[in-house]
Design a protein around this motif. Structure first.
Motif, PDB file in Angstrom:
ATOM      1  N   GLU D 585       0.851  -1.196   0.000  1.00 16.16           N
ATOM      2  CA  GLU D 585       0.000   0.000   0.000  1.00 16.16           C
ATOM      3  C   GLU D 585       0.880   1.236   0.000  1.00 16.16           C
ATOM      4  OE1 GLU D 585      -2.469   0.601   3.498  1.00 16.16           O
ATOM      5  OE2 GLU D 585      -2.655   2.685   2.839  1.00 16.16           O
ATOM      6  N   ARG D 586       0.425   2.255  -0.712  1.00 17.08           N
ATOM      7  CA  ARG D 586       1.220   3.484  -0.782  1.00 17.08           C
ATOM      8  C   ARG D 586       1.101   4.292   0.503  1.00 17.08           C
ATOM      9  NH1 ARG D 586      -0.885   5.188  -5.273  1.00 17.08           N
ATOM     10  NH2 ARG D 586       0.540   3.990  -6.554  1.00 17.08           N
ATOM     11  N   GLY D 587      -0.028   4.216   1.153  1.00 22.36           N
ATOM     12  CA  GLY D 587      -0.264   4.989   2.379  1.00 22.36           C
ATOM     13  C   GLY D 587      -1.132   6.187   2.092  1.00 22.36           C
ATOM     14  N   ASN D 588      -2.160   6.352   2.919  1.00 23.49           N
ATOM     15  CA  ASN D 588      -3.113   7.454   2.699  1.00 23.49           C
ATOM     16  C   ASN D 588      -3.676   7.913   4.050  1.00 23.49           C
ATOM     17  OD1 ASN D 588      -4.505   8.812   0.306  1.00 23.49           O
ATOM     18  ND2 ASN D 588      -6.238   8.356   1.626  1.00 23.49           N
ATOM     19  N   CYS D 589      -2.796   8.024   5.035  1.00 23.51           N
ATOM     20  CA  CYS D 589      -3.270   8.327   6.392  1.00 23.51           C
ATOM     21  C   CYS D 589      -3.554   9.808   6.583  1.00 23.51           C
ATOM     22  CB  CYS D 589      -2.229   7.897   7.416  1.00 23.51           C
ATOM     23  SG  CYS D 589      -2.144   6.112   7.605  1.00 23.51           S
ATOM     24  N   TRP D 590      -4.370  10.094   7.566  1.00 18.36           N
ATOM     25  CA  TRP D 590      -4.588  11.480   7.979  1.00 18.36           C
ATOM     26  C   TRP D 590      -4.984  11.488   9.445  1.00 18.36           C
ATOM     27  CZ3 TRP D 590      -8.396   8.621   5.649  1.00 18.36           C
ATOM     28  CH2 TRP D 590      -9.643   8.607   6.256  1.00 18.36           C
ATOM     29  N   ILE D 591      -4.661  12.595  10.101  1.00 24.23           N
ATOM     30  CA  ILE D 591      -5.113  12.795  11.479  1.00 24.23           C
ATOM     31  C   ILE D 591      -6.358  13.666  11.412  1.00 24.23           C
ATOM     32  CG2 ILE D 591      -4.577  13.879  13.698  1.00 24.23           C
ATOM     33  CD1 ILE D 591      -1.584  13.346  12.995  1.00 24.23           C
ATOM     34  N   THR D 592      -7.470  13.143  11.875  1.00 19.35           N
ATOM     35  CA  THR D 592      -8.673  13.967  11.921  1.00 19.35           C
ATOM     36  C   THR D 592      -8.518  14.954  13.074  1.00 19.35           C
ATOM     37  OG1 THR D 592     -10.006  12.162  11.056  1.00 19.35           O
ATOM     38  CG2 THR D 592     -11.181  13.944  12.171  1.00 19.35           C
ATOM     39  N   GLY D 593      -8.634  16.228  12.752  1.00 21.59           N
ATOM     40  CA  GLY D 593      -8.462  17.256  13.786  1.00 21.59           C
ATOM     41  C   GLY D 593      -9.811  17.773  14.257  1.00 21.59           C
ATOM     42  N   PHE D 594     -10.315  17.158  15.339  1.00 25.24           N
ATOM     43  CA  PHE D 594     -11.501  17.717  15.983  1.00 25.24           C
ATOM     44  C   PHE D 594     -11.097  19.002  16.699  1.00 25.24           C
ATOM     45  CE2 PHE D 594     -14.182  13.606  16.894  1.00 25.24           C
ATOM     46  CZ  PHE D 594     -14.366  13.434  15.546  1.00 25.24           C
ATOM     47  N   THR D 595     -12.044  19.854  16.974  1.00 27.64           N
ATOM     48  CA  THR D 595     -11.916  21.028  17.847  1.00 27.64           C
ATOM     49  C   THR D 595     -10.622  21.789  17.564  1.00 27.64           C
ATOM     50  OG1 THR D 595     -10.880  19.751  19.665  1.00 27.64           O
ATOM     51  CG2 THR D 595     -13.268  19.850  19.647  1.00 27.64           C
ATOM     52  N   TRP D 596     -10.392  22.092  16.298  1.00 31.84           N
ATOM     53  CA  TRP D 596      -9.118  22.659  15.863  1.00 31.84           C
ATOM     54  C   TRP D 596      -9.056  24.187  15.999  1.00 31.84           C
ATOM     55  CZ3 TRP D 596      -4.211  22.297  15.050  1.00 31.84           C
ATOM     56  CH2 TRP D 596      -3.571  23.231  14.223  1.00 31.84           C
ATOM     57  N   VAL D 597     -10.119  24.874  15.532  1.00 32.33           N
ATOM     58  CA  VAL D 597     -10.044  26.341  15.424  1.00 32.33           C
ATOM     59  C   VAL D 597      -9.927  27.009  16.794  1.00 32.33           C
ATOM     60  CG1 VAL D 597     -11.295  28.402  14.626  1.00 32.33           C
ATOM     61  CG2 VAL D 597     -11.186  26.390  13.184  1.00 32.33           C
ATOM     62  N   GLU D 598     -10.377  26.328  17.850  1.00 29.96           N
ATOM     63  CA  GLU D 598     -10.242  26.884  19.199  1.00 29.96           C
ATOM     64  C   GLU D 598      -8.789  27.224  19.508  1.00 29.96           C
ATOM     65  OE1 GLU D 598     -12.276  24.532  18.395  1.00 29.96           O
ATOM     66  OE2 GLU D 598     -14.193  24.851  19.407  1.00 29.96           O
ATOM     67  N   ASN D 599      -7.864  26.493  18.893  1.00 32.32           N
ATOM     68  CA  ASN D 599      -6.435  26.772  19.131  1.00 32.32           C
ATOM     69  C   ASN D 599      -6.068  28.170  18.655  1.00 32.32           C
ATOM     70  OD1 ASN D 599      -5.019  24.289  20.245  1.00 32.32           O
ATOM     71  ND2 ASN D 599      -6.238  23.414  18.599  1.00 32.32           N
ATOM     72  N   ALA D 600      -6.412  28.481  17.406  1.00 34.35           N
ATOM     73  CA  ALA D 600      -6.041  29.789  16.856  1.00 34.35           C
ATOM     74  C   ALA D 600      -6.729  30.912  17.621  1.00 34.35           C
ATOM     75  CB  ALA D 600      -6.407  29.849  15.371  1.00 34.35           C
ATOM     76  N   ASP D 601      -8.036  30.741  17.885  1.00 31.80           N
ATOM     77  CA  ASP D 601      -8.771  31.794  18.594  1.00 31.80           C
ATOM     78  C   ASP D 601      -8.248  31.974  20.027  1.00 31.80           C
ATOM     79  OD1 ASP D 601     -10.279  32.356  16.398  1.00 31.80           O
ATOM     80  OD2 ASP D 601     -12.209  31.750  17.247  1.00 31.80           O
ATOM     81  N   SER D 602      -7.876  30.891  20.674  1.00 28.24           N
ATOM     82  CA  SER D 602      -7.379  30.986  22.051  1.00 28.24           C
ATOM     83  C   SER D 602      -5.984  31.605  22.079  1.00 28.24           C
ATOM     84  CB  SER D 602      -7.334  29.599  22.699  1.00 28.24           C
ATOM     85  OG  SER D 602      -8.634  29.073  22.798  1.00 28.24           O
ATOM     86  N   LEU D 603      -5.125  31.148  21.170  1.00 29.48           N
ATOM     87  CA  LEU D 603      -3.769  31.711  21.126  1.00 29.48           C
ATOM     88  C   LEU D 603      -3.825  33.206  20.828  1.00 29.48           C
ATOM     89  CD1 LEU D 603      -2.035  28.837  19.117  1.00 29.48           C
ATOM     90  CD2 LEU D 603      -1.361  29.546  21.412  1.00 29.48           C
ATOM     91  N   ALA D 604      -4.713  33.600  19.896  1.00 25.92           N
ATOM     92  CA  ALA D 604      -4.817  35.013  19.529  1.00 25.92           C
ATOM     93  C   ALA D 604      -5.328  35.845  20.704  1.00 25.92           C
ATOM     94  CB  ALA D 604      -5.743  35.173  18.324  1.00 25.92           C
ATOM     95  N   ALA D 605      -6.296  35.299  21.433  1.00 31.14           N
ATOM     96  CA  ALA D 605      -6.850  36.050  22.575  1.00 31.14           C
ATOM     97  C   ALA D 605      -5.787  36.256  23.649  1.00 31.14           C
ATOM     98  CB  ALA D 605      -8.058  35.309  23.143  1.00 31.14           C
ATOM     99  N   VAL D 606      -4.976  35.234  23.895  1.00 29.23           N
ATOM    100  CA  VAL D 606      -3.897  35.359  24.893  1.00 29.23           C
ATOM    101  C   VAL D 606      -2.863  36.370  24.410  1.00 29.23           C
ATOM    102  CG1 VAL D 606      -1.993  34.140  26.040  1.00 29.23           C
ATOM    103  CG2 VAL D 606      -4.230  33.037  25.826  1.00 29.23           C
TER     104      VAL D 606
END
Lengths: 122, 53, 73, 831
Positions: D585-606
């Motif tokens: 198999e060539r490989g076709n993995c991915w990490i599903t990123g739940f609850t992702w945008v909270e990171n950018a909004d939280s980092l920006a607020a801090v």
């Protein structure tokens, strides 16, 4: 004790004894002072089979021992089941009410979704 | 009653001692025919009632 | 804070926090530990605005609590 | 009755009121109406199964009997024998009016229980309210006995025993991710090129297996040497594949026999008799042989899906039905005119219904995270052919039309948009969205083809065959491109990255030291120190999940074994290896990123309030977060007002890009078992609700208990205040090829604004902007607040209202109150 051994101990207490085969009677019994009725019990959100963690006692505690062992310092809470008998636990504090509505979603602090807990809330 | 005595039992040509026992079910949403292999000599359980259509 | 349904009185934090009306409004849903009524609470003043019936009153940016949690656009 | 009254109303009146579900009832055939209403919904209502839905106990008993009997066989052979025993002996049924057959349970209201997946799921099943068949006491005893037999012996038990104990404990805390590292549950791709494009029936495959066995035996009976030693094991695997294919043909023949028995002994209606005989002939022909007609083609596909699901509880349904069934549709409808287009629509509609009724018992986290459905059956439509020409055809349109008549929440469609798609096809796509189905989602084909080549090195021709492996991730359907198994345990609860960066790796919800100790945040001198801590937590979290799933994937042939899936994979049939094995198999993995945008909004607020404006100290913030903002509402609102993603504001958008690029860098440092990359794919399903009481308070102004954002790169509900173009512009700053595998974007549009021809033109212009900005995904909710609120007030009257949740659609009445409210909170964008 090395890192692996320490975590192995936690793993055993989380997934060893606690999940051994049990009879229907053992599964159905909910003691008057069950961990699941305590406000310090947090239901596990991954394995919703009734296991949870104590918010006060840590790994190394044993509320079934005589006398019971209470460890409150550590990095991992004590694994326990919704129907573990907590009669001898000094930290047992009955919840004012519990939420058994399984159509709403995980709330480790309040919600108990086991069939055996139905009717146990106010 | 044994399965082989029922008109809803259909023996396998290659092995008449086994066969399909057909039931008609009308549940609250749909009606269907269901079937499973049984031994001709076994007794039909009470839960698997006969049906007419 | 006092529950408008059963008059249970306790600090706001004693009322089970459920969830917000919308993140940019100060209205949140809480549950009375005594009678389990769902209450719309103004988190700024710590007062109950009204009871929310989960099976009856729609909830969202205004529904069920119309006028309490306006879009802050 | 409300229903009788609605039937009296004219279609024009119903259209004006946009009550599309009543129109569907009027327009669809009597057969489709019967079959649509016949379905027992298996999706959970919030977290509980609907009344009347029961766990199937016949299949686990049959499986356990035979599995224990063959205890000394290797995994794949042992499973093939046990599963063949199920196929030969399970109860099967044919629903009145049905033209397609096959189900994963023994009666229409049952849930498949795959007992060999995880002991903890089995324990959960024992404790679950309402699902035990009557008499309940006898069922409980039977389940307790089965659970005792499987305690510690399931696939997940075996993986958990060899995982690093620290990883095992942290993963199973439920805080950082979900899924199970086993193919007992997961998203298996199907090798459609092998089955459909190459036209291989099961007898054709058996012939190939016999040839492979013969070749291997030539070697095992020849000169001894180390190279022949692996062949002994492979010979047993080939035996297993052959055995399960033969059992599958017998299983289909059981349906044929039942159809003939009904036709000859019970059925009095001559038309139905004819249908039953045709059904019998169909099941005698497929899956043994390649299909000759549309009915056979659809039946073949459905048998493959059902048989794979009886083997393992598959959580997704990758498919491209308009592409792979087109040859038979074209032959039947256009060339030979064996059936009318209306008859074809009936078959297509029923094909969707047959998928809709499929369901198995899933753990509570899966039910809560996929409320209202039993898995992400996202079927791919449209796109291009291998040579880059437009692949849309009349069957694409037929699927879009049938969907509006059967109105099922699952499967849903995702449409591969590209610049050559004809306007009449786009109008059909729009009609589905306008009718409130929430699907198809729109995917940017040129971007995603490039993305597949960029991340996984799929050659152009193969990349062009892609289907959705779950909600969002493209996967080719070719010999080396198809991924047999995507284990969902690489699904990250990403909000924990920023939460742990704030709390030195400690989780106050599960009371455990989870992430690395990146330092007391109160002592961080500047934003860069805080961001560096975030990067370390991100790396730790993704590493932990990927280690778990890589091990699960690597050991799966030994711990589980998939004879049927393997037998339908060209490379497994050729090699004699389990399809789940990474070899070939060539490989076709991915990490599903739940609850992702909270990171950018939280980092920006801090950054804004703590480090730039210095309005609050970090210590104050930490104190407010640890007490869930209690008594600090004024402060919380300040953090809400800080710059937020989705408003075309570079202050926060730049942080989002920094975060994504850190993950993209790390995605190449971690490798899948095939040695390929692990890119991020932000999306949520309803995990944002499942995790709402598991993720602590965050600096974006969220409390513990509040729903997280609805996911992907969608702005926080109600926080996108600058209109739809600003949303698209923010999202367009992301490189949709190099920054990750795909990015989900939810948008709510006004059904009133988009009515009529003007509405279509507005939407088309919106899609043009979306495409010009290079976004890879967008999906729409087009149901008004008014309708949704009415549905909350009076659910009985609005049973058929469908909404887009995240990567899937659900009936509004089947999702929890919090999820309903979260959808209503989303901004309706005027375009």
């Amino acid at each position: 004790m090395g890192r692996r051994d320490e975590w192995k101990q936690v793993q055993n207490s989380m997934y060893g004894e606690i999940t051994k085969a049990r009879s229907v009677e053992e599964r159905e019994k909910v003691p008057d002072a069950a961990c699941g009725l305590c406000k310090n019990f947090a239901e596990n959100a991954y394995a919703s089979d009734g296991r949870g963690l104590c918010k006060i006692l840590k790994v190394g505690s044993n509320i079934a021992a005589d006398p019971p062992v209470f460890v409150t310092a550590g990095e991992v809470g004590l694994p326990t089941m919704f129907n573990t008998d907590a009669a001898a636990c000094a930290h047992y504090a009955k919840m004012d009410f519990i939420d058994t509505d399984g159509t709403e979603v995980a709330d480790p602090g309040y919600r108990r979704v086991q069939r055996q807990m139905e009717g146990k809330g106010k | 009653m044994k399965y082989k005595e029922s008109k809803n039992f259909f023996p396998y040509p290659e092995n008449p001692q086994r066969g399909d026992y057909v039931e008609r079910v009308v549940d609250p949403r749909q009606a269907y025919y269901k079937v499973k292999p049984v031994n001709a000599e076994d007794e039909i359980p009470e839960s698997a009632s006969e049906f007419q259509k | 804070m006092k529950c408008t349904e059963c008059s249970f009185e306790a600090p706001v934090a004693k009322f089970r926090y459920l969830y917000n009306a919308r993140i940019d409004a100060s209205i949140a849903l809480r549950q009375c530990p005594q009678c389990q009524a769902w209450l719309a609470v103004d988190e700024l003043s710590g007062s109950v605005k009204q009871k929310v019936g989960p099976g009856e009153a729609p909830w969202g940016k205004s529904a069920g609590i119309e006028g309490l949690a306006e879009d802050a656009r | 009755m409300a229903q009788a009254a609605k039937i009296q109303e004219s279609i024009e009146d119903l259209e004006k009121k946009q009550e599309w579900w009543w129109i569907a009832e009027k327009k669809r055939s009597k057969r489709l109406d019967y079959l649509r209403k016949a379905v027992w919904k298996k999706g959970a209502i919030g977290g509980n199964y609907a009344p009347g839905v029961k766990v199937d106990l016949e299949i686990p008993v049959l499986f356990t009997q035979m599995y224990n009997w063959w205890k000394f066989d290797p995994p794949m052979l042992r499973r093939a024998k046990a599963n063949a025993h199920i196929l030969d002996n399970m109860t099967i049924f044919i629903t009145d009016h049905a033209q397609l057959v096959g189900y994963v349970g023994t009666t229409p209201n049952t849930l498949l229980w795959r007992i060999d997946g995880a002991s903890m799921v089995n324990e959960e099943l024992y404790n679950e309210p309402g699902v035990m068949p009557e008499p309940e006491q006898a069922s409980l005893k039977k389940v307790a006995d089965l659970n005792a037999a499987w305690a510690g012996q399931t696939a997940v038990d075996k993986v958990a025993r060899i995982l690093d104990p620290e990883d095992a404990v942290k993963f199973l805390s439920g805080a950082i991710g979900w899924g199970a590292p086993t193919s007992a549950y997961g998203y298996s791709g199907k090798d459609y090129e092998f089955l459909f494009a190459q036209r291989n029936g099961f007898l054709d495959i058996i012939e190939k297996i016999d040839e492979a066995i013969e070749k291997a035996e030539d070697r095992t009976m020849g000169a001894p040497g180390p190279d022949i030693l692996p062949l002994y094991e492979r010979l047993q695997n080939w035996d297993a594949m052959k055995m399960i294919l033969e059992a599958s043909i017998r299983y289909a023949n059981r349906y044929a026999r039942l159809a003939r028995i009904i036709a000859e002994n019970y059925e009095t209606d001559p038309t139905r008799k004819e249908e039953l005989i045709r059904l019998a002939e169909t099941c005698e022909h497929v899956p043994a042989h390649a299909p000759r007609s549309l009915q056979e083609s659809l039946q073949y596909d459905h048998f493959v899906q059902v048989l794979a699901r009886i083997e393992a509880l598959e959580g997704a349904w990758p498919a491209r039905p308009d592409y792979y069934h087109w040859p038979m549709y074209h032959k039947d409808v256009n060339v030979e005119k064996n059936i009318t287009r209306e008859e074809a629509l009936d078959l297509v509609g029923e094909f969707m219904i047959r998928a809709y009724e499929v369901g198995g018992f899933g753990p509570r986290w899966a039910r809560e995270g996929l409320q209202g459905i039993t898995g992400t059956w996202v079927w791919t439509l449209g796109g291009v052919n291998k040579d880059g020409t437009d692949a849309c055809n009349d069957l694409t349109v037929a699927f879009l039309q049938a969907a509006r008549m059967v109105r099922v929440a699952n499967p849903t469609f995702a449409f591969r948009w590209h610049p050559k798609v004809a306007d009449d096809v786009m109008r059909e796509v729009f009609e589905c969205i306008r009718h409130g189905l929430g699907y198809p989602s729109i995917r940017n084909d040129p971007v995603l083809i490039q993305n597949a080549m960029h991340w996984h090195g799929h050659p152009l021709e193969e990349a062009r065959t892609w289907v959705h492996q779950a909600c969002m991730s493209p996967c080719p359907t070719t010999k080396h491109g198809v991924q047999p198994m995507r284990m969902a345990s690489a699904t990250a609860n990403c909000a924990k990255m920023v939460e742990y960066a704030l709390h030195n790796g400690y989780d106050f919800v599960v009371q455990m030291q989870m992430g690395p100790k990146t330092g007391d945040a109160a002592k961080f001198k500047d934003f860069e120190e805080f961001f560096a801590a975030w990067v370390k937590q991100m790396e730790w979290l993704t590493n932990t999940l990927v280690r778990t799933v890589n091990l699960g994937r690597y050991k799966d042939p030994e711990f589980f074994g998939r004879p049927f899936l393997s037998a339908t994979y060209e490379r497994a049939v050729e090699s004699g290896l389990d399809a789940v094995s990474p070899v070939g198999e060539r490989g076709n993995c991915w990490i599903t990123g739940f609850t992702w945008v909270e990171n950018a909004d939280s980092l920006a607020a801090v950054k804004k309030l703590v480090f730039d404006d210095k309005k609050y100290t970090m210590a104050e913030l930490l104190d407010a977060l640890r007490t869930n903002w209690e008594g600090r509402e004024d402060m919380r609102l300040d953090f809400v007002k800080a710059p937020k993603w989705g408003n075309d504001d570079d202050y926060v958008d730049d942080i989002m890009l920094r975060c994504l690029r850190e993950v993209a860098r790390h995605s190449r440092e971690i490798q899948c078992p095939c040695g390929n990359t692990w890119p991020l794919l932000p999306e949520n399903v309803s995990g944002n609700i499942h995790y709402s009481s598991i993720v602590g308070a965050l600096p974006n102004g969220r409390r513990l208990g509040d729903a997280l954002y609805d996911g992907g790169i969608s702005p926080g509900p109600g926080l996108d205040k600058k209109g739809p173009t600003a949303v698209l512009k923010s999202c367009g700053k992301i490189d949709h090829v190099g920054d990750g595998r795909a990015f989900l974007l939810n948008q709510r549009l006004s059904p009133t604004q988009l009515a009529g021809e003007k509405g279509y033109q507005l939407w088309k212009a919106y899609i043009k902007t979306w495409a010009d900005l290079g976004l890879d995904h967008v999906q729409f909710n087009m149901v008004s607040d008014e309708t949704l609120r009415a549905a909350q007030r009076d659910p009985e009257k609005y049973q058929e209202v469908i909404v887009r949740v995240a990567g899937y659609s659900a009936h509004f009445v089947d999702i929890s109150r919090k999820t309903q409210d979260n959808i209503i909170q989303r901004t309706i964008q005027g375009i």
